[in-house]
Design a protein around this motif. Sequence first.
Motif, short mmCIF file in Angstrom:
data_model
loop_
_atom_site.label_atom_id
_atom_site.label_comp_id
_atom_site.label_asym_id
_atom_site.label_seq_id
_atom_site.Cartn_x
_atom_site.Cartn_y
_atom_site.Cartn_z
N LEU A 206 0.83 -1.21 0.00
CA LEU A 206 0.00 0.00 0.00
C LEU A 206 0.86 1.26 0.00
CD1 LEU A 206 -2.91 -0.89 2.47
CD2 LEU A 206 -3.06 -0.53 0.01
N TYR A 210 1.44 1.51 -4.01
CA TYR A 210 0.28 2.36 -4.30
C TYR A 210 0.41 3.75 -3.69
CZ TYR A 210 -1.96 -1.73 -6.22
OH TYR A 210 -2.26 -2.81 -6.99
N LYS A 211 1.46 3.97 -2.91
CA LYS A 211 1.75 5.29 -2.35
C LYS A 211 0.59 5.88 -1.56
CE LYS A 211 5.27 6.24 -5.76
NZ LYS A 211 5.20 4.93 -6.42
N VAL A 212 -0.16 4.99 -0.91
CA VAL A 212 -1.22 5.43 -0.02
C VAL A 212 -0.58 6.11 1.18
CG1 VAL A 212 -3.12 4.66 1.44
CG2 VAL A 212 -2.65 3.51 -0.70
N ALA B 375 -8.56 4.81 -0.16
CA ALA B 375 -7.25 5.44 -0.07
C ALA B 375 -6.33 4.95 -1.18
CB ALA B 375 -6.64 5.16 1.30
N ALA B 376 -6.61 3.77 -1.72
CA ALA B 376 -5.77 3.26 -2.81
C ALA B 376 -6.64 3.03 -4.04
CB ALA B 376 -5.09 1.96 -2.38
N ALA B 378 -5.93 2.97 -6.94
CA ALA B 378 -5.28 2.11 -7.92
C ALA B 378 -5.73 0.67 -7.77
CB ALA B 378 -3.77 2.21 -7.76
N SER B 392 -5.97 9.50 -4.07
CA SER B 392 -5.12 9.09 -2.95
C SER B 392 -4.70 10.33 -2.16
CB SER B 392 -3.89 8.35 -3.46
OG SER B 392 -3.01 9.26 -4.05
N VAL B 393 -4.65 10.15 -0.87
CA VAL B 393 -4.43 11.28 0.01
C VAL B 393 -3.02 11.23 0.55
CG1 VAL B 393 -5.42 12.53 1.92
CG2 VAL B 393 -6.79 10.87 0.69
#
Lengths: 431, 400
Positions: A206, A210-212, B375-376, B378, B392-393
């Motif tokens: 993540l 996915y760079k959350v 949040a994801a 993707a 996305s934050v």
Amino acid sequence: MVDTTVQAAEAARGERRAHRLGWFYIGLGLFVALVFASTVTGEGDSSFGMVLARDRFADFEIGLGSLRLLPSLVVPAALTNFLIAAVMGFLGARLLTKKALKPSNLTLALVIGLFLFAFLTWAAAGQSFNLASMLRQSVLRSAPLTFGALAGVLSERVAVINIAIEGMLLGGAFTGVIVGSLYGAWPGVLAAIITGGLLAWVLAVLSIKYKVDQIISGVVINIFVLGLTSFLSVQILTQNADLNNSPRIGAWNVPFLSDIPFFGTILFKQNLFVYIMFGLVAVTTYALFFTRWGLRTRAVGEHPKAADTLGVDVYRIRYIGVILGGLVAGFGGAFFTIGQVGRFDENMTGGRGYIALAAMIFGRWHPVGAMSAALVFGFSDAIANKLGILNTPIPSEFLAMAPYIATLIVVAGVVGKSRPPAADGIPYEKQ
Amino acid sequence: MSDKDSKETTDRKPSTMDEITGVGTSWGRAMLVPVLALFTALVCGALIIAVSDLDLLSLWKSDPGLAASGTWSKISGAYAAMFRGAFGDLQGWSETLTLAAPLILAGLSVAVGFKAGLFNIGAEGQMVIGGLTAVIIGFSFDLPAIIHVPLSILGGFVGGFIWGAIPGLLRAKTGAHEVITTIMLNFVALNLLTYLLKSSAIQQPGRDDARSKLIQESARLPRLLSFMDDPRLRVHLGILIALVAAGVVYWMLFKTTLGFEIRAVGANPDASRYAGMNVLWLYVAAMGIAGGLAGLAGVNPTLGLQYRATPGFSAAIGFDAIALALLGRSHPLGVVFAGILFGALRSGGQEMQAATGISIDLVLVVGALIVIFIAAPALIRSIYRVKTDDVSVSITKGIA
């Protein structure tokens, strides 16, 4: 030119810290003198049991007059605390007056230790209570905190914020007890380790792929694990009690060493998890600071771009760090079930993952520091349980709060700044 | 957020603010991810129900057909009960709104923090302090209801405000990261609550356990459906407080100077400082308001339902609030809808547990999954192969 200004700024900051610490020591000393030493009343001898009743040297005696060392340490409470206050004042004044003196962590640890001892002396004045047993409990209770904090260190050294320690501990405790009940204690431990690793892998995917936002993924993993383990424990474990009854891995006395009075009792009559804790802290410290992998890991956490330029695979190193941390946290989770009671209860970690996080910050992202902080927090946990015996005026809730307040003080920079790895929390974008 | 994706949807690179609020995107696009996230989370929940029944699992080997139908009926039964409990009849609606009220308020709290670029994980602790303050005012004074109710509510707001302003002040003065300080303050608040509930001034006389005195009847939040004379219809003034608060927060954020400055600090604190804004005061104000809103959330269970404070009255609402704020994209209106959704999940979960015996903890799991998928985005993109806006934050930049 630039170097000299940087050095000057550095020196000024060091001096400010020395001053703040100096005043802090003096303040603590005053507190000890005014509160702990002055409010001791009447027959003020504090008696600390130094051995357990079943120890080999339980009836051995060393002492001089009214001062006794074995089997109990007996000290005059008021006098001892005035002495401690004086030592603290001296250490503080030394920091304030000597210009070039750098405040050392050793002195800080000494002052904290002295303060705790002064507290105990005050609390136990006119009574006796078993110091050896309580310190042994402290070390034991610090074990899961240390594992959690190590997980945090490993993960944050590669710049991935790990709020999910709590979830990893809880997840490890849960799968540990189920696999443990089915196949035995060691396979249970293995399952707990794998669970921690899997959760860390999710966190890594993540936050790295996915760079959350890393804090969000961490919080979510915690809620997810809490929900899932509670759900499964209601749905499955309540009806199948045989799945919730794992064999335990308990105490093991180190031959010879455990016979040393006092220290042997505290350090070498312990749970197996405690020995592994010491080993793991040593290994992690060595790996992080004395190996090529450690150098790369720290580089990735401080300046990923520079590391990347030099050919270090930033993503790979980050995955390794986070997942290694998860494995350690999963093992720590096994402590709750397999290391202690052998059964799982809903939310049985009860926020210890967050205390571990605090220990990591308190310990300045260093394995040894993290363990020291965990030991202090374990101590406050243990003493909170013993307070009833001593009937002090301090409610146990306040002691339970102590780790959190201490962390607040540390992050607020009152007692020296605790600095995270520079890239902590920032996803790396390969160019 | 990769530049490539955002260029496909908008011409300019969206700022963090746009990504949280979904500004500059069409409604359909903005809703796509939340809807798909909810759907996916419910499917995952169904899977969890299916694998958590050991008898059904062992049936798959001997009689797959029976196992499949059994699993299906179990899942459909659970979700049917959940829907019934949430929206099936007047009582369902009443319960949904009752439970939604504190969720909305706590969600607004987190949302205001997000707008200022701060991550308020401390809604739980602020709820505790706010709720406790309200209860103390509720049992200490003997006033007519028309004064007592607003006074107690105000007390809740102020209590939360103070508890929330502490991390704001620490952040502004020392740079201590609010994530750490709010987590720590949560635990301090929870321990303080247990201690105070057992202190002689607050504890119910004659009891050993931690519970406060009952509040005066004049401090109780009035039930909205009391004219129907059915004690099960618990919906009370709290939901109106929540809706009004959402309106006020909207007004404050988008129509006042303070709101503009809060959003500016959230978007770029350095630029705001150079523009002459008082960043220190703005951090304190934003976290204080956030804490006050959470305090109002704490008023709900205490003044509205239990009429006293108990150790677990905050019921982890402060953590669901993070999910809510993300789901509602930190926009007051979005938070209201998200709050009603989570209220429905909770109230439906109660019915599901009562009717089918499936534990309400499932709701926690579903809530967590919703947030992961939101949040994801993707993840959603790769599951459904749709083009979505990247929401996305990224609001937190390093701890301490």
